[in-house]
Design an enzyme around this catalytic site. Sequence first.
Site, mmCIF file in Angstrom:
data_model
loop_
_atom_site.group_PDB
_atom_site.id
_atom_site.type_symbol
_atom_site.label_atom_id
_atom_site.label_comp_id
_atom_site.label_asym_id
_atom_site.label_seq_id
_atom_site.Cartn_x
_atom_site.Cartn_y
_atom_site.Cartn_z
ATOM 1 N N ASP A 134 0.832 -1.212 0.000
ATOM 2 C CA ASP A 134 0.000 0.000 0.000
ATOM 3 C C ASP A 134 0.863 1.256 0.000
ATOM 4 O OD1 ASP A 134 -2.160 -1.635 0.355
ATOM 5 O OD2 ASP A 134 -2.187 -1.372 2.532
HETATM 6 N N1 URA Z 1 -1.331 -5.823 4.026
HETATM 7 C C1 URA Z 1 -1.731 -4.540 4.040
HETATM 8 O O1 URA Z 1 -2.719 -4.206 4.682
HETATM 9 N N2 URA Z 1 -1.008 -3.658 3.345
HETATM 10 C C2 URA Z 1 0.091 -3.965 2.639
HETATM 11 O O2 URA Z 1 0.700 -3.098 2.023
HETATM 12 C C3 URA Z 1 0.489 -5.311 2.637
HETATM 13 C C4 URA Z 1 -0.249 -6.222 3.338
#
Ligand code: URA
Length: 237
Positions: free
Chosen positions: A105
Amino acid sequence: MEVRLQKFLAEAGIASRRKAEELILAGKVKVNGVTVTELGTKIDDKKDEVLYNGKRVTLSEKHVYIMLNKPSGFVTTVKDQFNRPTVMDLIKGVKERVVPVGRLDYDTSGLLLLTNDGELTYKLTHPSKKVEKTYIAKLFGRPDDKNIQEFRRGIMIDTGMTQPAKLEILEDLGKYCVCKITITEGKNRQVRKMCDAIKHPVATLQRVGTGEIELGDLKKGAYRYLTEKEIKYLKSL
Ligand code: URA
């Protein structure tokens, strides 16, 4: 050699095999001047001319494998529709056309692999592959034993039940807890959603491991090439 069009595009480093299928269905790929939208189409990788977005696609001679320590505030994509900084801005010195293996993310930091080896990307991101991904998460509050059990059984999130996962408390900071979380899937915002579900939302999230590959002391925003041993390990998965 005859090869399926999506496999050829993946091997050429255009996108993962799944993403390549989307590109074909979207009519972005031409073979010998004709737009092809059939997924089963086979091409001769020596004789046929394949164009993606009007540009000739050829197989890259050399595969490269990179680990980036992604800082938060960067999008895991090759080009962002809102012009935000992307992980590609951090690997400007790499001339091969690598793509991210999976996604972190915008606000997540840590270990992100990038490669132009489409086959490996396909393998590592395939849901059947159950590669462990390890995160260090700062969570609000302190999960209790019941929450740890819930993780072990799998947690209900918007897309259904997750696979069993691990949650271990490393440090209690009062308002927050530092935890090690291990999951085997890569659903969208999965760790954040799992932590929301047990009412201990994520304050910060960093990926520190993919299988046996570890982030180690690689500086934020820096990248390095994987070692032969690491590449061999990933290919063996
Ligand atoms: N889980 C999440 O919530 N975000 C990420 O970037 C990776 C795994």
